[in-house]
Design a protein around this motif. Structure first.
Motif, mmCIF file in Angstrom:
data_model
loop_
_atom_site.group_PDB
_atom_site.id
_atom_site.type_symbol
_atom_site.label_atom_id
_atom_site.label_comp_id
_atom_site.label_asym_id
_atom_site.label_seq_id
_atom_site.Cartn_x
_atom_site.Cartn_y
_atom_site.Cartn_z
ATOM 1 N N PRO A 179 0.680 -1.401 0.017
ATOM 2 C CA PRO A 179 0.039 0.117 -0.144
ATOM 3 C C PRO A 179 0.852 1.189 -0.101
ATOM 4 C CG PRO A 179 -0.812 -1.554 1.548
ATOM 5 C CD PRO A 179 0.520 -2.214 1.240
ATOM 6 N N GLY A 180 0.156 2.265 -0.575
ATOM 7 C CA GLY A 180 0.947 3.534 -0.708
ATOM 8 C C GLY A 180 1.265 4.282 0.713
ATOM 9 N N LEU A 181 0.530 3.986 1.721
ATOM 10 C CA LEU A 181 0.901 4.448 3.105
ATOM 11 C C LEU A 181 2.334 3.996 3.479
ATOM 12 C CD1 LEU A 181 -2.522 4.480 4.815
ATOM 13 C CD2 LEU A 181 -1.237 6.638 4.158
ATOM 14 N N ALA A 182 2.807 3.012 3.019
ATOM 15 C CA ALA A 182 4.267 2.633 3.357
ATOM 16 C C ALA A 182 5.114 3.562 3.101
ATOM 17 C CB ALA A 182 4.363 1.241 2.923
ATOM 18 N N ALA A 183 4.964 4.471 2.152
ATOM 19 C CA ALA A 183 5.889 5.409 1.649
ATOM 20 C C ALA A 183 6.652 5.931 2.670
ATOM 21 C CB ALA A 183 5.427 6.319 0.722
ATOM 22 N N GLY A 184 8.030 5.991 2.623
ATOM 23 C CA GLY A 184 8.832 6.506 3.725
ATOM 24 C C GLY A 184 9.307 5.489 4.648
ATOM 25 N N MET A 185 9.008 4.383 4.511
ATOM 26 C CA MET A 185 9.507 3.171 5.287
ATOM 27 C C MET A 185 10.676 2.400 4.544
ATOM 28 S SD MET A 185 5.811 1.546 6.726
ATOM 29 C CE MET A 185 6.480 0.216 7.798
ATOM 30 N N GLU A 186 10.731 2.516 3.262
ATOM 31 C CA GLU A 186 11.330 1.599 2.398
ATOM 32 C C GLU A 186 12.994 1.868 2.495
ATOM 33 O OE1 GLU A 186 10.469 5.408 0.004
ATOM 34 O OE2 GLU A 186 9.436 4.193 1.279
ATOM 35 N N GLY A 187 13.374 3.095 2.985
ATOM 36 C CA GLY A 187 14.935 3.222 3.128
ATOM 37 C C GLY A 187 15.351 3.452 1.841
ATOM 38 N N ALA A 188 16.961 3.704 2.114
ATOM 39 C CA ALA A 188 17.684 4.152 0.814
ATOM 40 C C ALA A 188 17.839 2.708 -0.065
ATOM 41 C CB ALA A 188 19.184 4.459 1.134
ATOM 42 N N GLY A 189 17.997 2.896 -1.365
ATOM 43 C CA GLY A 189 18.166 2.212 -2.530
ATOM 44 C C GLY A 189 16.716 1.365 -3.141
ATOM 45 N N VAL A 190 15.617 1.878 -2.370
ATOM 46 C CA VAL A 190 14.461 1.161 -2.629
ATOM 47 C C VAL A 190 13.409 2.215 -3.044
ATOM 48 C CG1 VAL A 190 12.373 -0.266 -2.038
ATOM 49 C CG2 VAL A 190 14.660 -0.780 -1.438
ATOM 50 N N VAL A 191 12.753 2.081 -4.220
ATOM 51 C CA VAL A 191 11.483 3.188 -4.635
ATOM 52 C C VAL A 191 10.288 2.418 -4.641
ATOM 53 C CG1 VAL A 191 13.309 4.342 -5.830
ATOM 54 C CG2 VAL A 191 12.009 2.652 -7.122
ATOM 55 N N LEU A 192 9.177 3.222 -4.311
ATOM 56 C CA LEU A 192 7.825 2.839 -4.820
ATOM 57 C C LEU A 192 7.287 3.562 -6.004
ATOM 58 C CD1 LEU A 192 8.209 1.761 -1.799
ATOM 59 C CD2 LEU A 192 5.928 2.715 -1.092
ATOM 60 N N VAL A 193 6.683 2.805 -6.743
ATOM 61 C CA VAL A 193 6.167 3.523 -8.049
ATOM 62 C C VAL A 193 4.602 2.790 -8.044
ATOM 63 C CG1 VAL A 193 6.340 3.402 -10.403
ATOM 64 C CG2 VAL A 193 8.255 2.962 -9.120
ATOM 65 N N PRO A 194 3.761 3.922 -8.459
ATOM 66 C CA PRO A 194 2.212 3.557 -8.486
ATOM 67 C C PRO A 194 2.168 2.544 -9.561
ATOM 68 C CG PRO A 194 2.462 6.031 -8.486
ATOM 69 C CD PRO A 194 3.989 5.407 -8.674
ATOM 70 N N LEU A 195 1.088 1.553 -9.125
ATOM 71 C CA LEU A 195 0.697 0.488 -10.202
ATOM 72 C C LEU A 195 -0.351 1.033 -11.100
ATOM 73 C CD1 LEU A 195 0.134 -2.878 -8.091
ATOM 74 C CD2 LEU A 195 2.163 -2.263 -9.828
ATOM 75 N N ARG A 196 -0.241 0.638 -12.329
ATOM 76 C CA ARG A 196 -1.250 0.892 -13.444
ATOM 77 C C ARG A 196 -2.438 0.475 -12.982
ATOM 78 N NH1 ARG A 196 -0.265 2.849 -18.176
ATOM 79 N NH2 ARG A 196 1.767 2.108 -18.000
ATOM 80 N N GLN A 197 -2.614 -0.893 -12.341
ATOM 81 C CA GLN A 197 -3.895 -1.296 -11.892
ATOM 82 C C GLN A 197 -4.545 -0.357 -10.805
ATOM 83 O OE1 GLN A 197 -1.395 -3.065 -12.678
ATOM 84 N NE2 GLN A 197 -2.142 -4.111 -14.543
ATOM 85 N N ARG A 198 -5.528 0.098 -10.902
ATOM 86 C CA ARG A 198 -6.133 1.133 -9.863
ATOM 87 C C ARG A 198 -7.211 0.281 -8.832
ATOM 88 N NH1 ARG A 198 -4.874 6.342 -11.084
ATOM 89 N NH2 ARG A 198 -6.319 6.978 -9.546
ATOM 90 N N LEU A 199 -6.415 -0.219 -8.065
ATOM 91 C CA LEU A 199 -7.253 -0.731 -6.765
ATOM 92 C C LEU A 199 -6.918 -0.151 -5.423
ATOM 93 C CD1 LEU A 199 -9.357 -3.017 -5.871
ATOM 94 C CD2 LEU A 199 -7.164 -4.559 -5.402
#
Length: 301
Positions: free
Chosen positions: A240-260
């Motif tokens: 889920p997007g609310l995890a943004a900021g938890m991933e740390g260095a070297g990892v990125v979060l990218v939105p999925l095309r599937q919109r659920l």
């Protein structure tokens, strides 16, 4: 003789703190007082509720009565709050349970709002997986909880958020720089790591939308471990997007095309009375969101 509130309070304190000494510190009494209270409960019940060899552990009977004990203590606390001063500002101690991503991305702002509006209400946060959170709420461990896509909630519960799912990629992954990622492209060449803490049903639906098989290579309970595995090149994931900021260095979060999106609902228990302050906290949360669920009118923030 009948079961008394001090007996139940001592029993629950030993279970929660892990020992008679720690329970005594928690309750502000002597260890002997805690031991006598638990012994009195056992005399009334006619059977032991705790084992006393090493670290105390619940007996089968203790496990059976624990949720009832928590409910009784919660009801007594609610009565005490109401009786203290019906016209005074709300006060008391409430426990709010939520999944890790909600605790990270949503609750800090809510806790600050609650502290400002109700300074005499102390809020403790319990972080757990989706099924644990629902169980804590109904069992009496939590007074409020943020549930994910709940099938049924009491009237007056608040819709506090809705977040989309994101791909979790190593920073040098070929898709890491894209504005959105299609799940079908994500699972072509990489092992898929599934967060076992919750949202498996939603992630299965995302695979269905993308028309790709749901074949997780590994199930990982802790998000920190999942991010570490992605960082080391062990695979990709969806969270889920609310995890943004938890991933740390070297990892990125990218939105999925599937919109659920998953729906986040702040609610009290379905089958027992709410703590008097719980409704006030839900109302305060409602004032910062776009609406409510379960029989309330949608209102803007």
């Amino acid at each position: 003789m009948s079961v008394g509130i001090p007996q139940l309070r001592a029993f629950v304190a030993v279970v929660d703190s892990g020992g008679f000494g720690a329970a005594a510190d928690q309750l502000g009494v002597s260890q002997s007082a805690v031991s006598h209270a638990v012994a009195a409960l056992e005399r009334v019940a006619g059977r032991p509720v705790l084992t006393r060899h090493g670290r105390p552990a619940m007996t089968r009977f203790g496990e059976e009565i624990l949720d009832h004990a928590r409910t009784a203590l919660a009801s007594v606390a609610a009565i005490t709050t109401l009786a203290a001063d019906r016209d005074a500002r709300l006060r008391g101690e409430l426990t709010v349970a939520a999944p890790p991503t909600v605790c990270h991305g949503l609750l800090p702002e809510l806790v600050l709002r609650w502290r400002a509006e109700y300074p005499e209400v102390a809020v403790s946060l319990f972080e757990g997986e989706d099924d644990e959170v629902a169980g804590w709420l109904e069992g009496g461990t939590a007074d409020l909880a943020v549930l994910i896509d709940p099938p049924a909630v009491p009237t007056g519960s608040a819709l506090v958020g809705s977040d989309r799912f994101h791909a979790v990629l190593r920073r040098d992954h070929p898709l890491a720089g894209e504005p959105v990622v299609d799940l079908a492209d994500l699972v072509v060449d990489d092992d898929f790591l599934l967060s076992a803490g919750g949202c498996e049903r939603q992630i299965q639906e995302l695979h269905h939308q993308a028309r790709v098989p749901f074949l997780p290579t590994h199930r990982v309970r802790q998000l920190s471990t999942l991010f570490a595995m992605v960082r080391s090149g062990g695979g990709v994931s969806v969270i889920p997007g609310l995890a943004a900021g938890m991933e740390g260095a070297g990892v990125v979060l990218v939105p999925l095309r599937q919109r659920l999106a998953r729906t986040l609902v702040l609610t009290g228990p379905l089958h027992r009375p709410w703590h008097p302050a719980a409704r006030a906290l839900v109302e305060a949360a409602l004032n910062r969101t776009t609406g409510t669920v379960a029989g309330s009118t949608v209102r803007g923030s």
